[in-house]
Design an enzyme around this catalytic site. Structure first.
Site, mmCIF file in Angstrom:
data_model
loop_
_atom_site.group_PDB
_atom_site.id
_atom_site.type_symbol
_atom_site.label_atom_id
_atom_site.label_comp_id
_atom_site.label_asym_id
_atom_site.label_seq_id
_atom_site.Cartn_x
_atom_site.Cartn_y
_atom_site.Cartn_z
ATOM 1 N N HIS A 128 41.942 35.375 34.021
ATOM 2 C CA HIS A 128 41.596 35.034 35.401
ATOM 3 C C HIS A 128 40.295 34.251 35.447
ATOM 4 C CE1 HIS A 128 43.726 38.940 35.360
ATOM 5 N NE2 HIS A 128 44.440 38.374 36.305
ATOM 6 N N HIS A 141 50.903 34.629 36.107
ATOM 7 C CA HIS A 141 50.838 34.768 34.655
ATOM 8 C C HIS A 141 52.203 34.663 33.983
ATOM 9 C CE1 HIS A 141 46.735 36.112 35.227
ATOM 10 N NE2 HIS A 141 47.131 37.131 35.964
#
Lengths: 334, 334
Positions: free
Chosen positions: B220, B58
């Site tokens: 996700h 991320h």
């Protein structure tokens, strides 16, 4: 086409409008040409103005390099298309505070021709204008035709060093010399893993297989040197770095700056994996890495891939590279 | 899988090694746990330490938010997997300069459980530890179950405001209060256009059609609210913004900060097109936009898509948001 856009014909102008709304303290639109953005407040009096420009689709290139310690104005073209000569002339006029203007662009035919025309017209108005073209992409022509090479991510070092020279009050001739000297010791080599899709056509910029990569590909999908199966990151880093180092004549005690640039869809994690290998390789050569830039400095929209640039530093270029530069679009490393 | 990596099992550790080689003046590795990075020099004496952590994949989340005016240490998990409780404990220990530690994380089960265990162990050592979880993603649960909401890009505002409170010398209770207050007035909504591929499995995080988008998707690939054909950027921006504004009670004279965040493969041009629409919409509501952040602040590797976060500001949060913060991985707007 998996893009967030409205009418593709409005892609560039709507992005510019958003940019101006987002950064009202940094950029201003030129009063007469909406495809020209200028540094808020303009070129400080007595300083050489630096102008850049070229096609859209490469942010933070080109307009992200407008700001203190960088360029003063930018002429913005359509996606992957040269800026117009009108915009080029307006940018030169906007950047000229009396000490002359350096036009610092990538070596692409359209960008060059339109800026040459604009420079002629500006000189006819009594302005001093010099053009310097970055051609750092070693894949795009052999060394004996270095003048034909395309400019890619390595131009970032030239913005930084020439911008710092202008900010410290160098004359136009001196700023030109710094830009030329920086470009002369900068080399870049890239790898493409996937294409980008052009907003106006909805078509990919080139075709590439699901397991292929292309070493040396250009940021518009121009053909590279070798296409083959995707290999481990360390092998790819070695390939890119070998091509770059072959022309720089570095040895023990040399000092460099490194740029590991993402082309758009490649994650920062992957870029740091490449940077790791570059550091190991340069340490083995006893070359000092003065600074490493890792991030998206010159992109091709959602293209997956990366490039490695190396700048061979001397004391003056080190000081210029370390001088302050500011733009909200450029990663903080610069 | 179109990624530049070596052995997928080494993906995170090699990226961390590259990061440390690239930014030697900013980060240091924890002496006992290589999955913990600390701010060089540690938490200044007498200041509350802020710890964060979570899965990799991320960037700049989470480790990019370590630095002056931000967090002091971060515990790093595998891609899309929680950090270990060992790393969480090591990060808490590393960040504690005696004034206590705020653990500021996204609301994900694994991240939370491992930090709760670590906090218990740290408290048994006599440390003061408080955990605050960001749950800004309005798509992930209805308002009546706001405590179940996932944390996404809006956590950036909490890092900035809580980090500034710690830097000015606030007590642990006061830093906790700032973090909670910031999160209470932050909302985010995202859209996904394509999946990311996990390095270890080589498989996409979710399936989505060639012309589809999913409103409300998680970082996700967690399911969102609506899947349908890709629509114009202005319609998408309206959808995201409407969901965010519905819970913030803004009106004429309100002041906000806006974050238009790219998930990985979406170009800055597209993000600015979204930002343009957000500015027009907020101007029509007579809401003042104090600052707009545009760029990649919280990503999902090469996922295409974006999110819009809004923070409702009061005078204190405005001052905290404007306080200096520094990390080489975070775009300059913060």
């Amino acid at each position: 086409m998996k893009k967030l856009l409205n009418d593709p014909a409005d892609f560039v102008d709507e992005a510019l409008e958003g940019l101006l709304l987002t950064h009202p303290g940094h950029f201003a639109a030129d009063e007469r040409n909406p495809r020209v953005l200028v540094r808020k407040g303009g070129t400080p009096a007595g300083q050489v103005g630096i102008v850049t420009g070229g096609g859209s689709g490469h942010l933070p290139l080109f307009l992200g390099y407008v700001g203190p310690g960088l360029a003063s104005a930018v002429a913005v073209g359509n996606v992957f298309s040269a800026q117009s000569s009108d915009a080029a002339l307006a940018a030169i006029r906007a950047a000229d505070s009396g000490a002359g203007v350096l036009v610092l662009i990538g070596n692409y035919t359209g960008d060059r021709l339109n800026f040459e025309l604009a420079a002629d017209l500006a000189e006819a108005e009594g302005r001093k204008v010099r053009i310097v073209r970055a051609g750092d992409d070693v894949a795009s022509a052999p060394p004996e035709r270095a003048g034909d090479r395309r400019g890619v991510a390595g131009i970032v070092f030239a913005y930084s060093c020439a911008g710092a020279a202008a900010a410290r009050g160098d004359t136009l001739e001196d700023v030109v010399a710094v830009a030329e000297r920086t470009i002369a010791v900068t080399r870049t080599m890239g790898v493409g893993l996937s294409a980008t899709v052009l907003p106006t056509t909805g078509r990919p910029s080139f075709e590439i297989g699901a397991d292929e990569m292309e070493i040396g590909i250009g940021i518009h999908g121009e053909p590279g040197r070798v296409r083959g199966p995707l290999r481990p990151a360390d092998d790819v880093a070695d390939d890119l770095l070998d091509s770059v180092l072959a022309e720089l004549g570095l040895g023990p005690g040399s000092r460099v700056a490194v740029l590991v640039n993402g082309l758009g869809a490649t994650s920062p994690e992957e870029l740091y994996i490449l940077a790791r290998r570059v550091h190991h390789r340069l340490a083995a050569l006893d070359v000092e890495v003065h600074r490493t830039l890792v991030g998206e400095f010159a992109t091709s929209m959602e293209m997956a891939g990366a490039s490695i640039s190396v700048l061979a530093l001397d004391d003056e270029l080190t000081a210029l590279l370390d001088a302050p530069a500011d733009s909200p679009l450029v990663p903080r490393g610069l």
